[in-house]
Design a protein around this motif. Sequence first.
Motif, PDB file in Angstrom:
ATOM      1  N   GLU A 183       0.801  -1.221   0.000  1.00 12.74           N
ATOM      2  CA  GLU A 183       0.000   0.000   0.000  1.00 12.74           C
ATOM      3  C   GLU A 183       0.840   1.280   0.000  1.00 12.74           C
ATOM      4  N   THR A 184       2.113   1.185   0.358  1.00 11.15           N
ATOM      5  CA  THR A 184       2.956   2.388   0.376  1.00 11.15           C
ATOM      6  C   THR A 184       3.199   2.930  -1.027  1.00 11.15           C
ATOM      7  N   GLY A 185       2.955   2.090  -2.048  1.00 15.10           N
ATOM      8  CA  GLY A 185       3.183   2.518  -3.423  1.00 15.10           C
ATOM      9  C   GLY A 185       4.611   2.357  -3.893  1.00 15.10           C
ATOM     10  N   ALA A 186       5.450   1.705  -3.095  1.00 16.86           N
ATOM     11  CA  ALA A 186       6.848   1.511  -3.482  1.00 16.86           C
ATOM     12  C   ALA A 186       6.976   0.666  -4.745  1.00 16.86           C
ATOM     13  N   CYS A 187       6.006  -0.204  -4.978  1.00 16.95           N
ATOM     14  CA  CYS A 187       6.013  -1.069  -6.162  1.00 16.95           C
ATOM     15  C   CYS A 187       4.734  -0.797  -6.960  1.00 16.95           C
ATOM     16  N   PRO A 188       4.849  -0.320  -8.194  1.00 16.92           N
ATOM     17  CA  PRO A 188       3.640  -0.060  -8.999  1.00 16.92           C
ATOM     18  C   PRO A 188       2.944  -1.370  -9.359  1.00 16.92           C
ATOM     19  N   LEU A 189       1.688  -1.513  -8.980  1.00 14.63           N
ATOM     20  CA  LEU A 189       0.974  -2.774  -9.162  1.00 14.63           C
ATOM     21  C   LEU A 189      -0.156  -2.703 -10.187  1.00 14.63           C
ATOM     22  N   ALA A 190      -0.624  -1.528 -10.513  1.00 12.94           N
ATOM     23  CA  ALA A 190      -1.769  -1.411 -11.423  1.00 12.94           C
ATOM     24  C   ALA A 190      -1.486  -2.097 -12.753  1.00 12.94           C
ATOM     25  N   ARG A 191      -2.368  -3.013 -13.130  1.00  7.93           N
ATOM     26  CA  ARG A 191      -2.308  -3.756 -14.395  1.00  7.93           C
ATOM     27  C   ARG A 191      -1.074  -4.656 -14.494  1.00  7.93           C
ATOM     28  N   ARG A 192      -0.421  -4.912 -13.370  1.00  2.83           N
ATOM     29  CA  ARG A 192       0.734  -5.821 -13.378  1.00  2.83           C
ATOM     30  C   ARG A 192       0.282  -7.248 -13.080  1.00  2.83           C
ATOM     31  N   HIS A 193       1.028  -8.198 -13.616  1.00  2.42           N
ATOM     32  CA  HIS A 193       0.755  -9.619 -13.392  1.00  2.42           C
ATOM     33  C   HIS A 193       1.477 -10.042 -12.109  1.00  2.42           C
ATOM     34  N   VAL A 194       0.721 -10.473 -11.114  1.00  5.52           N
ATOM     35  CA  VAL A 194       1.275 -10.789  -9.797  1.00  5.52           C
ATOM     36  C   VAL A 194       0.898 -12.218  -9.418  1.00  5.52           C
ATOM     37  N   LEU A 195       1.850 -12.948  -8.842  1.00  2.00           N
ATOM     38  CA  LEU A 195       1.601 -14.303  -8.380  1.00  2.00           C
ATOM     39  C   LEU A 195       2.057 -14.408  -6.934  1.00  2.00           C
ATOM     40  N   GLU A 196       1.194 -14.952  -6.062  1.00  2.00           N
ATOM     41  CA  GLU A 196       1.575 -15.167  -4.673  1.00  2.00           C
ATOM     42  C   GLU A 196       1.816 -16.650  -4.437  1.00  2.00           C
ATOM     43  N   LEU A 197       2.951 -16.962  -3.824  1.00  5.16           N
ATOM     44  CA  LEU A 197       3.284 -18.338  -3.456  1.00  5.16           C
ATOM     45  C   LEU A 197       2.940 -18.561  -1.986  1.00  5.16           C
ATOM     46  N   GLY A 198       2.442 -19.763  -1.676  1.00  7.28           N
ATOM     47  CA  GLY A 198       2.094 -20.078  -0.292  1.00  7.28           C
ATOM     48  C   GLY A 198       1.121 -19.077   0.285  1.00  7.28           C
ATOM     49  N   ALA A 199       0.056 -18.793  -0.468  1.00 10.37           N
ATOM     50  CA  ALA A 199      -0.830 -17.668  -0.156  1.00 10.37           C
ATOM     51  C   ALA A 199      -1.608 -17.847   1.143  1.00 10.37           C
ATOM     52  N   GLY A 200      -1.903 -19.083   1.538  1.00 13.70           N
ATOM     53  CA  GLY A 200      -2.663 -19.299   2.768  1.00 13.70           C
ATOM     54  C   GLY A 200      -4.052 -18.706   2.699  1.00 13.70           C
ATOM     55  N   THR A 201      -4.291 -17.638   3.453  1.00  9.12           N
ATOM     56  CA  THR A 201      -5.591 -16.962   3.438  1.00  9.12           C
ATOM     57  C   THR A 201      -5.750 -16.030   2.239  1.00  9.12           C
ATOM     58  N   GLY A 202      -4.626 -15.735   1.563  1.00  8.42           N
ATOM     59  CA  GLY A 202      -4.685 -14.838   0.412  1.00  8.42           C
ATOM     60  C   GLY A 202      -4.565 -13.365   0.761  1.00  8.42           C
ATOM     61  N   ALA A 203      -4.191 -13.038   1.997  1.00  2.96           N
ATOM     62  CA  ALA A 203      -4.165 -11.648   2.457  1.00  2.96           C
ATOM     63  C   ALA A 203      -3.320 -10.753   1.550  1.00  2.96           C
ATOM     64  N   VAL A 204      -2.101 -11.187   1.232  1.00  2.00           N
ATOM     65  CA  VAL A 204      -1.185 -10.343   0.462  1.00  2.00           C
ATOM     66  C   VAL A 204      -1.671 -10.186  -0.978  1.00  2.00           C
ATOM     67  N   GLY A 205      -2.036 -11.315  -1.601  1.00  2.00           N
ATOM     68  CA  GLY A 205      -2.488 -11.257  -2.994  1.00  2.00           C
ATOM     69  C   GLY A 205      -3.765 -10.464  -3.174  1.00  2.00           C
ATOM     70  N   ILE A 206      -4.694 -10.612  -2.248  1.00  2.00           N
ATOM     71  CA  ILE A 206      -5.961  -9.873  -2.349  1.00  2.00           C
ATOM     72  C   ILE A 206      -5.709  -8.378  -2.162  1.00  2.00           C
ATOM     73  N   MET A 207      -4.800  -8.024  -1.263  1.00  2.00           N
ATOM     74  CA  MET A 207      -4.441  -6.607  -1.118  1.00  2.00           C
ATOM     75  C   MET A 207      -3.873  -6.075  -2.428  1.00  2.00           C
ATOM     76  N   ALA A 208      -3.007  -6.855  -3.078  1.00  2.00           N
ATOM     77  CA  ALA A 208      -2.448  -6.427  -4.367  1.00  2.00           C
ATOM     78  C   ALA A 208      -3.551  -6.216  -5.401  1.00  2.00           C
ATOM     79  N   ALA A 209      -4.562  -7.082  -5.376  1.00  2.00           N
ATOM     80  CA  ALA A 209      -5.674  -6.960  -6.325  1.00  2.00           C
ATOM     81  C   ALA A 209      -6.497  -5.704  -6.062  1.00  2.00           C
ATOM     82  N   THR A 210      -6.582  -5.255  -4.800  1.00  2.00           N
ATOM     83  CA  THR A 210      -7.293  -4.002  -4.507  1.00  2.00           C
ATOM     84  C   THR A 210      -6.496  -2.792  -4.982  1.00  2.00           C
TER      85      THR A 210
END
Length: 268
Positions: A42-69
Amino acid sequence: MAGFVRELERRGGPALRLEQRAAGGVGCVVWDAALVLAKFLETGACPLARRHVLELGAGTGAVGIMAATLGANVTVTDLEELQELLMVNIENNKHLVTGSVRAKVLKWGEDVSEFQPPPDYILMADCIYYEESLEPLLKTLKDLTGPDTCVLCCYEQRTMGKNPEIERKYFELLQLDFELEKIPLDKHDEEYRSEDIHIMNIHRKQTVPASVFRRTIFELCTDFLLFFNAVASWDLKTGGTKVIKIICPLLRFSAVCSAVERLPKTSL
């Protein structure tokens, strides 16, 4: 199965609601490293809009779902037994997603062809704790990453039992193929940070194409022949000129030798 919800605040709107499970293993709860990495995104250090992102060992999906928001097109991956929980959390938060998110099975060490081409980002939170999983995880990272893939690996440094040795071995093996850079603590989210939780920025080591390597070897050989010919035609009457003719290719020869020593391994 009985569950309980963990809310994760967002800067830009309603909190994520992440269902957890009282039973089912380590992947069924939101760990602190996942919170730290999600909030770092959320700090914006990494531009995520329209980027292809893959989460490994996602578990609950917290990190990946945040990236999708934040506008990323995300694939959250874990073992078969965690797919139902991942899909529940995707469904519960779909109204917050501005990119896209889907859940897929990915077992480390196995075929990753369905996840190609390489993603822009790979996200990992607290994936370093089983010694048996290190080599399969490293294989998956090597198979998934391209030259421009950024891997963000967040982990909690643990001092109990075999954890220090597992972490040491993981990073030792990782550095054979990847460059590592620790993200300073002051770059983390102001609230979601901890001295013992680290975020590493990881990239594949760049290799030199075989054509460049061959050209470098050719230049080295050419300079050696120039040097040899200059020595063979040494003439005391024109010693000064000959010295220059000898020293110039010799210096270049030395420089090329030094460059070749620094070249990453590559196939000819």
